[in-house]
Design a protein around this motif. Structure first.
Motif, short mmCIF file in Angstrom:
data_model
loop_
_atom_site.label_atom_id
_atom_site.label_comp_id
_atom_site.label_asym_id
_atom_site.label_seq_id
_atom_site.Cartn_x
_atom_site.Cartn_y
_atom_site.Cartn_z
N PHE A 91 4.91 -9.00 -20.34
CA PHE A 91 4.95 -7.56 -20.10
C PHE A 91 5.78 -7.19 -18.88
O PHE A 91 5.96 -6.02 -18.58
CB PHE A 91 3.54 -6.98 -19.92
N GLY A 92 6.25 -8.19 -18.15
CA GLY A 92 7.05 -7.94 -16.96
C GLY A 92 6.44 -8.59 -15.73
O GLY A 92 5.37 -9.21 -15.80
N PRO A 93 7.11 -8.44 -14.59
CA PRO A 93 6.63 -9.06 -13.35
C PRO A 93 5.41 -8.36 -12.77
O PRO A 93 5.28 -7.14 -12.85
CB PRO A 93 7.81 -8.91 -12.39
N VAL A 94 4.53 -9.16 -12.19
CA VAL A 94 3.39 -8.63 -11.45
C VAL A 94 3.25 -9.47 -10.18
O VAL A 94 3.28 -10.69 -10.23
CB VAL A 94 2.07 -8.63 -12.27
N ASP A 95 3.18 -8.78 -9.05
CA ASP A 95 2.99 -9.44 -7.76
C ASP A 95 1.60 -9.09 -7.25
O ASP A 95 1.22 -7.92 -7.23
CB ASP A 95 4.03 -8.97 -6.75
N VAL A 96 0.86 -10.11 -6.84
CA VAL A 96 -0.48 -9.92 -6.28
C VAL A 96 -0.41 -10.38 -4.83
O VAL A 96 -0.19 -11.56 -4.57
CB VAL A 96 -1.55 -10.70 -7.07
N LEU A 97 -0.57 -9.44 -3.93
CA LEU A 97 -0.42 -9.69 -2.50
C LEU A 97 -1.76 -9.55 -1.80
O LEU A 97 -2.53 -8.64 -2.12
CB LEU A 97 0.57 -8.68 -1.90
N THR A 98 -2.02 -10.41 -0.85
CA THR A 98 -3.30 -10.32 -0.13
C THR A 98 -3.20 -9.42 1.10
O THR A 98 -4.23 -9.03 1.65
CB THR A 98 -3.81 -11.72 0.29
N SER A 99 -1.98 -9.11 1.51
CA SER A 99 -1.78 -8.19 2.63
C SER A 99 -0.46 -7.46 2.44
O SER A 99 0.40 -7.91 1.68
CB SER A 99 -1.79 -8.93 3.97
N ILE A 100 -0.33 -6.35 3.14
CA ILE A 100 0.87 -5.52 3.06
C ILE A 100 1.47 -5.40 4.45
O ILE A 100 0.78 -4.95 5.39
CB ILE A 100 0.53 -4.12 2.49
N LEU A 101 2.73 -5.79 4.58
CA LEU A 101 3.42 -5.71 5.85
C LEU A 101 3.35 -4.29 6.41
O LEU A 101 3.59 -3.32 5.69
CB LEU A 101 4.89 -6.13 5.67
N GLY A 102 3.01 -4.16 7.66
CA GLY A 102 2.93 -2.86 8.31
C GLY A 102 1.59 -2.16 8.14
O GLY A 102 1.33 -1.16 8.81
N VAL A 103 0.75 -2.70 7.25
CA VAL A 103 -0.54 -2.06 6.99
C VAL A 103 -1.70 -3.02 7.28
O VAL A 103 -2.59 -2.70 8.05
CB VAL A 103 -0.63 -1.54 5.53
N GLY A 104 -1.69 -4.17 6.64
CA GLY A 104 -2.75 -5.15 6.90
C GLY A 104 -3.28 -5.82 5.65
O GLY A 104 -2.67 -5.74 4.57
N GLU A 105 -4.43 -6.45 5.82
CA GLU A 105 -5.08 -7.20 4.75
C GLU A 105 -5.69 -6.26 3.71
O GLU A 105 -5.81 -5.06 3.93
CB GLU A 105 -6.17 -8.10 5.34
N PHE A 106 -6.14 -6.85 2.60
CA PHE A 106 -6.68 -6.10 1.47
C PHE A 106 -7.75 -5.10 1.89
O PHE A 106 -7.71 -3.93 1.48
CB PHE A 106 -7.26 -7.05 0.41
N ASP A 107 -8.72 -5.53 2.69
CA ASP A 107 -9.81 -4.61 3.07
C ASP A 107 -9.29 -3.37 3.77
O ASP A 107 -9.79 -2.26 3.54
CB ASP A 107 -10.84 -5.33 3.95
N ARG A 108 -8.28 -3.52 4.61
CA ARG A 108 -7.67 -2.38 5.31
C ARG A 108 -6.94 -1.47 4.32
O ARG A 108 -7.05 -0.24 4.37
CB ARG A 108 -6.74 -2.90 6.41
N VAL A 109 -6.17 -2.08 3.41
CA VAL A 109 -5.43 -1.31 2.40
C VAL A 109 -6.41 -0.55 1.51
O VAL A 109 -6.23 0.64 1.24
CB VAL A 109 -4.53 -2.24 1.56
N ARG A 110 -7.47 -1.21 1.08
CA ARG A 110 -8.46 -0.60 0.19
C ARG A 110 -9.19 0.55 0.89
O ARG A 110 -9.45 1.59 0.28
CB ARG A 110 -9.47 -1.63 -0.30
#
Length: 170
Positions: A91-110
């Motif tokens: 179905f195409g590419p999927v990227d699963v990231l545990t953190s986002i540059l400039g923002v932080g880890e999953f819990d912070r993003v969520r």
């Protein structure tokens, strides 16, 4: 064929706790950006990796950043620590990231994300402010242009609060 909607539905159906980030999140916020993959932020626990493998099993998921295109169904071994996944599927590419540059880890993003109704599921989408932070942190020309457009989108949405819910029909 790229089918972000069907990829996203697979993740929703798999009951993985994730946040939609990057291009598709920008689109959901009203950006005109075009994206050719699905990027999500999630914790890559053993349980979530197993759910992800099960959700993508029939789509031939493979690690797209390796020259051998190793199957995600076999690698990494169960229980192995995983930081990020960059997968190619039917179905195409999927990227699963545990953190986002400039923002932080999953819990912070969520914590700052908003809720969106998609495919009869409540999904989480990265906040507009965090999208802007992430794009600026990447610093590439295309990301800086995206940040500029996202700031314009934010200006048009001023009356909205950070906890607003978006209703999207897909």
């Amino acid at each position: 064929m790229i089918d972000i909607n069907r990829l996203l539905q697979r993740l929703c159906d798999a009951d993985i706790d994730f946040v939609i980030v990057d291009g598709f999140a920008a689109t959901l916020h009203g950006s005109s950006l075009v994206t050719r993959d699905l990027d999500v932020c999630a914790t890559l626990s053993s349980e979530n990796v197993a759910k992800l493998r099960n959700a993508l099993r029939d789509l031939k998921p493979a690690h797209r950043l390796t020259s051998q295109k190793i199957s995600f169904l076999d690698n990494p071994d169960p229980g192995a620590e995983i930081r990020n996944l960059y997968l190619r599927t039917d179905f195409g590419p999927v990227d699963v990231l545990t953190s986002i540059l400039g923002v932080g880890e999953f819990d912070r993003v969520r914590a700052a994300s908003i809720e969106v109704e998609l495919f009869e599921h409540t999904c989480r989408v990265m906040s507009l402010d965090d999208l802007i932070l992430a794009k600026e942190a990447l610093g590439r020309e295309k990301d800086l242009l995206a940040a500029k457009e996202l700031r314009a989108v934010r200006e048009k949405q001023k009356p909205w609060s950070a906890s607003a819910q978006i209703k999207v029909s897909i």
